[in-house]
Design a protein around this motif. Structure first.
Motif, PDB file in Angstrom:
ATOM      1  N   ALA A  68      74.771  -9.722  34.259  1.00  0.00           N
ATOM      2  CA  ALA A  68      76.125 -10.205  33.954  1.00  0.00           C
ATOM      3  C   ALA A  68      76.406 -11.517  34.691  1.00  0.00           C
ATOM      4  O   ALA A  68      76.957 -12.467  34.129  1.00  0.00           O
ATOM      5  N   ALA A  69      75.988 -11.564  35.958  1.00  0.00           N
ATOM      6  CA  ALA A  69      76.221 -12.778  36.757  1.00  0.00           C
ATOM      7  C   ALA A  69      75.473 -13.964  36.160  1.00  0.00           C
ATOM      8  O   ALA A  69      76.037 -15.054  36.006  1.00  0.00           O
ATOM      9  N   LEU A  70      74.208 -13.754  35.802  1.00  0.00           N
ATOM     10  CA  LEU A  70      73.418 -14.858  35.241  1.00  0.00           C
ATOM     11  C   LEU A  70      74.013 -15.349  33.923  1.00  0.00           C
ATOM     12  O   LEU A  70      74.071 -16.559  33.669  1.00  0.00           O
ATOM     13  N   ASP A  71      74.482 -14.407  33.086  1.00  0.00           N
ATOM     14  CA  ASP A  71      75.129 -14.809  31.826  1.00  0.00           C
ATOM     15  C   ASP A  71      76.362 -15.666  32.109  1.00  0.00           C
ATOM     16  O   ASP A  71      76.558 -16.716  31.499  1.00  0.00           O
ATOM     17  N   LEU A  72      77.191 -15.200  33.037  1.00  0.00           N
ATOM     18  CA  LEU A  72      78.433 -15.928  33.332  1.00  0.00           C
ATOM     19  C   LEU A  72      78.152 -17.283  33.979  1.00  0.00           C
ATOM     20  O   LEU A  72      78.806 -18.281  33.655  1.00  0.00           O
ATOM     21  N   PHE A  73      77.177 -17.334  34.879  1.00  0.00           N
ATOM     22  CA  PHE A  73      76.837 -18.614  35.520  1.00  0.00           C
ATOM     23  C   PHE A  73      76.378 -19.617  34.453  1.00  0.00           C
ATOM     24  O   PHE A  73      76.719 -20.795  34.508  1.00  0.00           O
ATOM     25  N   ALA A  82      81.772  -8.074  37.615  1.00  0.00           N
ATOM     26  CA  ALA A  82      81.882  -6.613  37.526  1.00  0.00           C
ATOM     27  C   ALA A  82      82.364  -6.193  36.132  1.00  0.00           C
ATOM     28  O   ALA A  82      81.810  -5.282  35.517  1.00  0.00           O
ATOM     29  N   GLN A  83      83.384  -6.896  35.629  1.00  0.00           N
ATOM     30  CA  GLN A  83      83.914  -6.567  34.297  1.00  0.00           C
ATOM     31  C   GLN A  83      82.844  -6.728  33.224  1.00  0.00           C
ATOM     32  O   GLN A  83      82.670  -5.865  32.368  1.00  0.00           O
ATOM     33  N   ARG A  84      82.139  -7.855  33.267  1.00  0.00           N
ATOM     34  CA  ARG A  84      81.095  -8.098  32.267  1.00  0.00           C
ATOM     35  C   ARG A  84      80.030  -6.996  32.303  1.00  0.00           C
ATOM     36  O   ARG A  84      79.470  -6.610  31.279  1.00  0.00           O
ATOM     37  N   ALA A  85      79.760  -6.498  33.511  1.00  0.00           N
ATOM     38  CA  ALA A  85      78.757  -5.441  33.666  1.00  0.00           C
ATOM     39  C   ALA A  85      79.325  -4.059  33.354  1.00  0.00           C
ATOM     40  O   ALA A  85      78.587  -3.064  33.363  1.00  0.00           O
ATOM     41  N   ALA A 137      60.445  -6.784  34.408  1.00  0.00           N
ATOM     42  CA  ALA A 137      61.907  -6.822  34.300  1.00  0.00           C
ATOM     43  C   ALA A 137      62.470  -8.019  35.057  1.00  0.00           C
ATOM     44  O   ALA A 137      63.435  -8.653  34.644  1.00  0.00           O
ATOM     45  N   ARG A 138      61.846  -8.344  36.179  1.00  0.00           N
ATOM     46  CA  ARG A 138      62.276  -9.467  36.987  1.00  0.00           C
ATOM     47  C   ARG A 138      61.938 -10.791  36.293  1.00  0.00           C
ATOM     48  O   ARG A 138      62.662 -11.769  36.406  1.00  0.00           O
ATOM     49  N   ARG A 139      60.815 -10.774  35.593  1.00  0.00           N
ATOM     50  CA  ARG A 139      60.383 -11.996  34.911  1.00  0.00           C
ATOM     51  C   ARG A 139      61.352 -12.388  33.802  1.00  0.00           C
ATOM     52  O   ARG A 139      61.578 -13.571  33.562  1.00  0.00           O
ATOM     53  N   ASP A 140      61.941 -11.374  33.150  1.00  0.00           N
ATOM     54  CA  ASP A 140      62.886 -11.643  32.062  1.00  0.00           C
ATOM     55  C   ASP A 140      64.007 -12.573  32.500  1.00  0.00           C
ATOM     56  O   ASP A 140      64.466 -13.406  31.746  1.00  0.00           O
ATOM     57  N   TYR A 141      64.500 -12.345  33.726  1.00  0.00           N
ATOM     58  CA  TYR A 141      65.645 -13.168  34.120  1.00  0.00           C
ATOM     59  C   TYR A 141      65.274 -14.319  35.050  1.00  0.00           C
ATOM     60  O   TYR A 141      66.139 -15.062  35.498  1.00  0.00           O
ATOM     61  N   ALA A 142      63.970 -14.512  35.290  1.00  0.00           N
ATOM     62  CA  ALA A 142      63.557 -15.603  36.183  1.00  0.00           C
ATOM     63  C   ALA A 142      64.004 -16.983  35.688  1.00  0.00           C
ATOM     64  O   ALA A 142      64.490 -17.794  36.485  1.00  0.00           O
ATOM     65  N   PRO A 143      63.872 -17.307  34.374  1.00  0.00           N
ATOM     66  CA  PRO A 143      64.314 -18.646  33.951  1.00  0.00           C
ATOM     67  C   PRO A 143      65.817 -18.871  34.184  1.00  0.00           C
ATOM     68  O   PRO A 143      66.214 -19.942  34.649  1.00  0.00           O
ATOM     69  N   ALA A 144      66.645 -17.851  33.910  1.00  0.00           N
ATOM     70  CA  ALA A 144      68.094 -17.987  34.125  1.00  0.00           C
ATOM     71  C   ALA A 144      68.411 -18.140  35.611  1.00  0.00           C
ATOM     72  O   ALA A 144      69.321 -18.879  36.003  1.00  0.00           O
ATOM     73  N   LEU A 145      67.649 -17.442  36.429  1.00  0.00           N
ATOM     74  CA  LEU A 145      67.827 -17.529  37.888  1.00  0.00           C
ATOM     75  C   LEU A 145      67.521 -18.944  38.376  1.00  0.00           C
ATOM     76  O   LEU A 145      68.309 -19.556  39.108  1.00  0.00           O
ATOM     77  N   LEU A 146      66.390 -19.487  37.957  1.00  0.00           N
ATOM     78  CA  LEU A 146      66.010 -20.850  38.359  1.00  0.00           C
ATOM     79  C   LEU A 146      67.038 -21.861  37.854  1.00  0.00           C
ATOM     80  O   LEU A 146      67.389 -22.804  38.569  1.00  0.00           O
TER      81      LEU A 146
END
Lengths: 201, 201
Positions: free
Chosen positions: A26-31, A45-48, A108-117
């Motif tokens: 949720a945080a990565l989507d919102l960021f 929290a709401q998004r999640a 599972a961690r790899r899925d969100y690695a690009p959004a994290l970077l």
């Protein structure tokens, strides 16, 4: 361990098996949608579909959503060095540290690695926090090498080469087009750095 | 250039030749006395005998009092590498970067170096900012080496060795008992790191 059948008294943590992961996504989507600065903990929290208090059971603040695994990683890097064979050179021990760290780089961690970077790259406060994370990796490895009897300077240089290999492997691993596992990428990166160092004048 | 005889219109900067230095010293005193978190910009300005607006002409916020020279340093490091002789190896060019950076490590700066290190060490936010500063040095040197035609990986490794030498030299230089100049300490530190690297296995 599955969902608990126990009815917890009010205020006590309910069992939310994937809360941490939902909050991160949720945080990565919102960021990505509205930027890091304009995103609040309540929105995450709401998004999640969770409450603010659930958020704070998992993370100290919104920044730490992006840097949650750091203590675990520091521990794995130090353990990898401590458990390297007796005759291992400092760089062999660093290779063992990276191999140990690879345990947490699951699909599972790899899925969100690009959004994290992308989130970190877009914000100077987050880039600072990232720089500190890497300094923390270097300190954890330097200290673990010292405990093996490696003198300060080679311990520090070997640890920073490990950090460079780590960063290199992570950014390659975050590329969805890259088919290799983190452990393999880190091994390759460190090997290439060893060659670079041997040729450096 | 001495104090200006011109009467400036209201709101325009007056010539305060040592304002920056007075603000830095006031900030370091207050950070040592009452901690970084509990010190305000107004307190720093008052202690320095200056106004809040004078503070903000020199620094963006209280944190930047401690990190003011970073852009200058990045520039000196990059210039040192750009101006190294044609045949210089990557590590020779890094040595030239450190020699160029030494220009700003004058005795007045040395006086407050121990207080600066103590303030940073005492606060995790400042340690993060410090980690970013060092990452910035590495990026400035890596980029300058690339512009000389050094490939990415040796550029990055040579730059980080330069950062390690810089940090080492700075902490030795900050020791009031050390009689050597920064340039000499940085040259020694890099030389020792080159030996370490040559022997690293």
């Amino acid at each position: 361990m599955g969902p608990s059948p126990i009815a917890y008294p009010e205020g006590m943590a309910r069992w939310e098996p994937d809360a941490r992961d939902r909050l991160l996504r949720a945080a990565l989507d919102l960021f990505a949608e509205q930027g890091y600065d304009d995103t609040t903990v309540i929105q995450i929290a709401q998004r999640a579909g969770l409450t603010k208090s659930t958020f704070f059971r998992h993370f100290r603040d919104k920044r730490e959503v992006l840097f949650g695994g750091q203590d675990t990683l520091n521990g794995l890097l130090a353990e990898g060095i401590a458990n390297a064979p007796d005759g291992a050179t400092p760089l062999d021990a660093v290779a063992a540290a990276l191999a140990a760290a690879a345990a947490i780089f699951i699909p599972a961690r790899r899925d969100y690695a690009p959004a994290l970077l992308a989130a970190i790259a877009a914000n100077s406060e987050l880039r600072e926090r990232e720089a500190l994370k890497y300094t923390g990796f270097a300190e954890a490895m330097t200290e673990a090498l010292r405990r093996r009897g490696v003198p300060d300077r080679p311990a520090s240089v070997a640890a920073w080469l490990g950090v460079l290999a780590f960063g290199d492997a992570y950014s390659r691993w975050a590329d969805p087009a890259n088919p290799h596992e983190f452990g393999e990428l880190a091994r390759q990166a460190l090997q290439e750095l060893r060659t670079t160092v041997a040729e450096l004048r």
